[in-house]
Structure formats: structure tokens, C-alpha cells
Design an enzyme around this catalytic site. Structure first.
Site, short mmCIF file in Angstrom:
data_model
loop_
_atom_site.label_atom_id
_atom_site.label_comp_id
_atom_site.label_asym_id
_atom_site.label_seq_id
_atom_site.Cartn_x
_atom_site.Cartn_y
_atom_site.Cartn_z
N ASN A 1 -2.15 0.11 6.71
CA ASN A 1 -1.62 -1.14 7.25
C ASN A 1 -0.77 -1.93 6.26
OD1 ASN A 1 -3.71 -1.95 5.67
ND2 ASN A 1 -4.89 -2.94 7.30
N LYS B 1 0.82 -1.21 0.00
CA LYS B 1 0.00 0.00 0.00
C LYS B 1 0.86 1.28 0.00
CE LYS B 1 -3.96 -2.29 2.20
NZ LYS B 1 -4.99 -2.23 3.28
N GLU C 1 -9.46 -10.57 -8.11
CA GLU C 1 -8.56 -9.45 -7.88
C GLU C 1 -7.36 -9.49 -8.82
OE1 GLU C 1 -9.80 -9.07 -3.14
OE2 GLU C 1 -7.74 -9.59 -3.66
N TYR D 1 -12.38 -2.07 -3.76
CA TYR D 1 -12.90 -2.15 -2.39
C TYR D 1 -14.43 -1.99 -2.35
CZ TYR D 1 -8.34 -2.29 -0.05
OH TYR D 1 -7.10 -2.66 0.43
N HIS E 1 -2.25 -5.53 1.45
CA HIS E 1 -3.54 -6.19 1.22
C HIS E 1 -3.26 -7.61 0.78
CE1 HIS E 1 -7.34 -7.44 -0.54
NE2 HIS E 1 -6.61 -7.86 -1.56
P1 RTP Z 1 -7.17 -5.94 3.12
O1 RTP Z 1 -8.53 -6.20 2.49
O2 RTP Z 1 -6.61 -4.59 2.77
O3 RTP Z 1 -6.23 -7.07 2.86
O4 RTP Z 1 -7.32 -5.92 4.71
P2 RTP Z 1 -8.19 -6.86 5.63
O5 RTP Z 1 -8.84 -7.94 4.82
O6 RTP Z 1 -7.33 -7.27 6.76
O7 RTP Z 1 -9.28 -5.85 6.18
P3 RTP Z 1 -10.72 -5.48 5.58
O8 RTP Z 1 -11.73 -5.68 6.65
O9 RTP Z 1 -10.95 -6.17 4.26
O10 RTP Z 1 -10.58 -3.91 5.36
C1 RTP Z 1 -9.98 -3.42 4.18
C2 RTP Z 1 -9.06 -2.29 4.52
O11 RTP Z 1 -9.82 -1.18 4.95
C3 RTP Z 1 -9.08 -0.42 5.89
N1 RTP Z 1 -9.82 -0.32 7.13
N2 RTP Z 1 -9.88 0.79 7.82
N3 RTP Z 1 -10.46 2.73 9.76
C4 RTP Z 1 -10.90 1.49 9.92
O12 RTP Z 1 -11.53 1.14 10.91
C5 RTP Z 1 -10.60 0.52 8.90
N4 RTP Z 1 -11.00 -0.74 8.89
C6 RTP Z 1 -10.49 -1.28 7.75
C7 RTP Z 1 -7.77 -1.12 6.09
O13 RTP Z 1 -6.80 -0.56 5.21
C8 RTP Z 1 -8.09 -2.54 5.68
O14 RTP Z 1 -6.94 -3.24 5.33
MG MG Z 2 -9.99 -7.58 3.09
#
Ligand code: RTP
Ligand code: MG
Length: 140
Positions: free
Chosen positions: A114, A11, A128, A51, A117
Site C-alpha cells: 500500500n 514502500k 520511528e 513492525y 507508511h
Molecule cells: P502503516 O503502519 O504501514 O502506516 O499502515 P497502517 O497504519 O495503515 O496499517 P497497520 O494496521 O499498521 O498495518 C501495517 C501494514 O501491514 C500491512 N497489512 N497487511 N494483509 C493484510 O491484511 C494486512 N493488513 C495490514 C500493510 O502494509 C499495512 O500498511
Molecule cells: Mg500502522
């Protein structure tokens, strides 16, 4: 489990801090092979589509802003059980909850910024990967 592919993004916080090589070293040390990789600037349209599942979430606008705030590195990773393995190597979404040794524990700045992804299922990995790569881009 047979050889599998997953989709990865380093990212904008990773490119900004010039740590893409350090992150790739963790990926490779875990036994995942980077079989395609390209550094791009995501357009707003690409980020919104990528997203889309989160479009009703309160952080969606912030997420799209962040993902278009600088270059990203899009990747295809290959290896045994690659989807689950990469999720394990990445660590929890919130770096404060990520296990020791994971990418997010070592490098991530916040739950929003973070560092990486990774696809959350083999089906989503296929979708994707196809958004950013053709078969000809992948050299396994
Ligand atoms: P990713 O899709 O990026 O691999 O991350 P992930 O599965 O661990 O998390 P996900 O629930 O799919 O959320 C996608 C991305 O959204 C951002 N996020 N921000 N501010 C917040 O509370 C929040 N929650 C999620 C993060 O960049 C997350 O990786
Ligand atoms: Mg995710």
C-alpha cells in the site's frame, strides 16, 4: 497545533514502479515538508523491529518479506499537525477504502502493498524517526 514531525516510508511497491517522485509531489502539495530522506534497503532485522507491534498478526511474515523485497525511501515529514495530516493524505490502509485524492487511492495496489507508511501517533513518530535518522540527518 504546533509544528510536528512524522515518520514516512515509501514502500518497495513505490520504488519498484518508479513513482517516488509522484508520491512526494502529493506529500508536498499537502503542505508537508520533507526534512530528511534516504533510500535504503531494509534488513530483515530492521523490518521485524519496525513492525514488532504486528508480530502476532497473521500477515506479519508477509509484511516483513514485502518490506525487504526492494528499496524503500525513509523520510521525516514536518508541518502543522503532521502526524494526523499525513495519515489523512495517505488514506485508509486498504486502498479499496481510501478516499479520493489520497496516496493509497491513487497508487496502492493492495492492502499489503500500500505504497506508504506513516506514524500513527506523535510518540511513535519520535521512536520511528530515531530508528532511521539522527538529529544531524534532519535539515528543517
Ligand atoms: P502503516 O503502519 O504501514 O502506516 O499502515 P497502517 O497504519 O495503515 O496499517 P497497520 O494496521 O499498521 O498495518 C501495517 C501494514 O501491514 C500491512 N497489512 N497487511 N494483509 C493484510 O491484511 C494486512 N493488513 C495490514 C500493510 O502494509 C499495512 O500498511
Ligand atoms: Mg500502522
Amino acid at each position: 497545533m504546533a509544528n510536528e514531525r512524522t515518520f514516512s516510508i515509501l514502500k518497495p511497491d513505490a520504488t519498484r514502479r518508479n513513482i517516488t517522485g509522484a508520491v512526494n509531489a502529493v506529500i508536498e502539495a499537502a503542505g508537508l515538508r520533507i526534512v530528511a530522506q534516504r533510500r535504503i534497503r531494509m534488513t530483515r532485522e530492521q523490518a521485524e523491529k519496525f513492525y514488532e507491534v504486528h508480530k502476532e498478526r497473521p500477515f506479519f511474515g508477509e509484511l516483513v518479506e514485502f518490506m525487504t523485497s526492494g528499496p524503500v525511501v525513509v523520510q521525516v515529514l514536518e508541518g502543522e499537525n503532521a502526524v494526523a495530516k499525513y495519515r489523512e493524505v495517505m488514506g485508509a490502509t486498504n486502498p479499496a477504502q481510501a478516499a479520493d485524492g489520497t496516496i493509497r487511492k491513487q497508487f496502492a495496489e493492495s492492502v499489503g502493498e500500500n505504497t506508504v507508511h506513516g506514524s500513527d501517533s506523535a510518540d511513535n513518530a519520535k521512536i520511528e524517526i530515531a530508528q532511521f535518522f539522527t538529529d544531524a540527518d534532519i535539515a528543517a
